[in-house]
Scaffold this active site. Sequence first.
Site, PDB file in Angstrom:
ATOM      1  N   ASP A 332       0.959  -0.966  -0.416  1.00  0.00           N
ATOM      2  CA  ASP A 332       0.052   0.157  -0.375  1.00  0.00           C
ATOM      3  C   ASP A 332       0.747   1.008  -0.132  1.00  0.00           C
ATOM      4  OD1 ASP A 332      -2.180   1.566   0.734  1.00  0.00           O
ATOM      5  OD2 ASP A 332      -1.421   2.043   2.805  1.00  0.00           O
TER       6      ASP A 332
HETATM    7  P1  ADP Z   1      -4.367   4.803  -0.390  1.00  0.00           P
HETATM    8  O1  ADP Z   1      -3.991   4.410   1.059  1.00  0.00           O
HETATM    9  O2  ADP Z   1      -4.122   4.117  -1.779  1.00  0.00           O
HETATM   10  O3  ADP Z   1      -4.260   6.662  -0.661  1.00  0.00           O
HETATM   11  P2  ADP Z   1      -7.522   5.435  -0.572  1.00  0.00           P
HETATM   12  O4  ADP Z   1      -8.432   4.653  -0.399  1.00  0.00           O
HETATM   13  O5  ADP Z   1      -7.416   6.022   1.370  1.00  0.00           O
HETATM   14  O6  ADP Z   1      -5.668   5.388  -1.329  1.00  0.00           O
HETATM   15  O7  ADP Z   1      -7.914   6.970  -0.902  1.00  0.00           O
HETATM   16  C1  ADP Z   1      -7.234   6.610  -2.285  1.00  0.00           C
HETATM   17  C2  ADP Z   1      -7.758   8.885  -2.376  1.00  0.00           C
HETATM   18  O8  ADP Z   1      -8.757   8.480  -2.159  1.00  0.00           O
HETATM   19  C3  ADP Z   1      -6.805  10.167  -1.840  1.00  0.00           C
HETATM   20  O9  ADP Z   1      -5.887   9.522  -2.637  1.00  0.00           O
HETATM   21  C4  ADP Z   1      -8.043  11.254  -2.140  1.00  0.00           C
HETATM   22  O10 ADP Z   1      -7.750  11.827  -3.137  1.00  0.00           O
HETATM   23  C5  ADP Z   1      -9.040   9.955  -2.203  1.00  0.00           C
HETATM   24  N1  ADP Z   1      -9.863  10.769  -0.518  1.00  0.00           N
HETATM   25  C6  ADP Z   1     -10.131   9.489   0.324  1.00  0.00           C
HETATM   26  N2  ADP Z   1     -10.315  10.203   1.221  1.00  0.00           N
HETATM   27  C7  ADP Z   1     -10.327  11.141   1.426  1.00  0.00           C
HETATM   28  C8  ADP Z   1     -10.571  12.901   2.454  1.00  0.00           C
HETATM   29  N3  ADP Z   1     -11.197  12.464   3.507  1.00  0.00           N
HETATM   30  N4  ADP Z   1     -10.353  14.029   1.601  1.00  0.00           N
HETATM   31  C9  ADP Z   1      -9.866  13.520   0.731  1.00  0.00           C
HETATM   32  N5  ADP Z   1      -9.303  13.364  -0.731  1.00  0.00           N
HETATM   33  C10 ADP Z   1      -9.672  11.866  -0.196  1.00  0.00           C
HETATM   34 MG    MG Z   2      -3.980   3.699   3.104  1.00  0.00          MG
END
Ligand code: ADP
Ligand code: MG
Length: 638
Positions: A332
């Site tokens: 990840d």
């Molecule tokens: P990872 O842990 O692989 O980066 P996530 O699934 O946690 O992936 O998040 C993917 C994308 O979703 C982030 O890179 C962001 O662009 C968007 N995102 C998720 N949660 C938020 C949030 N609370 N505010 C803004 N963008 C978010």
């Molecule tokens: Mg993550």
Amino acid sequence: MKNPAETLMEELEEERKALRINIVLTVVTLIGLLAGVYFQVTEGPLLFEGLSFLVAFLAGGIPAAIGAFQNLLQKKLDIDLLMVLAAIAAALVGEARDGAILLFLFSLAGTLEEYAMGNTKRAVVALMKLRPDEANLEGVGGQMTRVAVEALELGNIVVVKPGERIPVDGSILSGTSAVDQSSMTGESVPVDKDAGDSVFAGTVNGHGVLRVTVEKTASHSTLAQMITLVTEAQAKRSPSERFSDWFGERYTILVLVGSTLALLGFILFGIPYAEAFYKAATLLVVASPCAIVISVPAAILSALAASARRGMLFKGGAALETFAQINIVAFDKTGTLTEGKMRVTKVVPLGVSEHQLMQLAASLEANSEHPIAKSILAHAATFNIAPAMVEKAEAVPGKGLYATIDGHKYFAGNRKMLLESGVAIDTKTEDALALLEAEGKTAVIIGNTSVLGVIGVSDTVRESAKSTIAALRKSGIKRIVMLTGDHTMVAQAVGKEIGIEPSDIYAELMPADKVAIVEKLRTEGRVSFVGDGVNDAAALATSHVGVAMGTAGSDVALEAADVALLSDDLGALLRARTLSLQANRIIKQNLVFAIGILILMVIVTIFFYLPLPLGVVGHEGGTLLVVANGLRLLWQKF
Ligand code: ADP
Ligand code: MG
């Protein structure tokens, strides 16, 4: 129900008693043996000689005989039976001394084995001793009272004095200090902590005074979970352990039948009765699979104990064995390869003021646990912007979130979020996004019916990421991939920096996509998914060995992973890998050695001549070597 840790304490106490009795019996056996030998060489009274050997036989043989008899009642044969039979056979043909030597060495090996097998339990008890019994509870008026840790409730404030063990899992309300977390994470350097940081029960406070808000009750602390996990791990049997159990039982029958047949054979070939009996008794001893049966658990239990001490929790021998066979690692990105501590680096308001945009962003993100949200709140706080109340908030995993303020629905998130909200993208927004993406920054779009601004956040790649990836490749991992929900440009920039092939980078994934990719990788090899446990529990569970990093404090990750690394450091991943490779090497060495020496001695006994004492030394010596080889893991540096 009794908790597993308490049961373990009781078991350990019983084992201690049993061990003490065994030590006494082993010593008595030795004394009987030595006295017998003394009367033999000095040609003393035969009665004394006989009595001495009898003592050795009783002290060395009776516990084994009782065990064997109890097993027989349950229609099970065990190795103890073989040893007792061999000793009796030796005595019957007038070689009581050889029988006594056999029983002494058997007893000694049994005692040492018992000690070795208690290691994981001792490791757990060592963990339990880390728990302080009392804490300084701060009352409403600021006065302090000593209370039992069990009596603390969520939200209580405890005061931790310099040098004290931290009594609970919680977050620092005020104070700064360096906390020694080595007992838990294996990190030798104390970690600087101040207000807002998490602290864990069992770690040691440095020079500062800390006021800590209790966030977990004593029975739910990370330490309590570690104790449960290690306890469960040592009780679970790995595939090769199950094999050696299975093998041991069948093989014992084979040895018994084989020795009887051999006895008949020797007699048929005209060997005198006494000699034939002696040969058959020797065969019983050397063909016994003691070393084979003990070789796997000796290594696995030592490895589990060694790893638990260093903050790496393998949830059983199976995880330990499989982790060595892994050849694909899927990481990840956020929080694993990067620190997950994001910073706002650019604010681009579109049609509102910067202050208005940050106010809005903070209010939205106050409802999210994502590292991005934390960075936006921290940035807003530097302008003294506090988040406003929202009416309704809803997270959209992999995209962002919605929230309603004063009856208007707003969103914050990535391009997918923009698409989902149905707001059309204009050139100004596109330009801002393109600029941030080109710089490898994650862009957060804020808007309602139109885009109100874009905020660029960036994360720092972990210092050790590049070297860890190189070292993993060296250790036999043929493919390393990165999975992330972040934008492709950001992912590629990180990948380039740390040495992951562009074609092995999968970006803009939804949590379900990560699972699908792990499933596909499973068809190509043995896959380990390494994540921080934040919304990747499914991927952890899908891979062959799920590794969660920085799990101190995170229940979900501790639950979902096969290997939980308490520290937040990629080095622990390498250490876990080294340990599992080493444990597997030792298991193989032990099996090859134990089987090899057994075959050799059986051949010598049948076709040539092997004195019983030599056979005994070979057999018990082999067993001890195998146990010692396993114990090596306990002391090794990783
Ligand atoms: P990872 O842990 O692989 O980066 P996530 O699934 O946690 O992936 O998040 C993917 C994308 O979703 C982030 O890179 C962001 O662009 C968007 N995102 C998720 N949660 C938020 C949030 N609370 N505010 C803004 N963008 C978010
Ligand atoms: Mg993550």
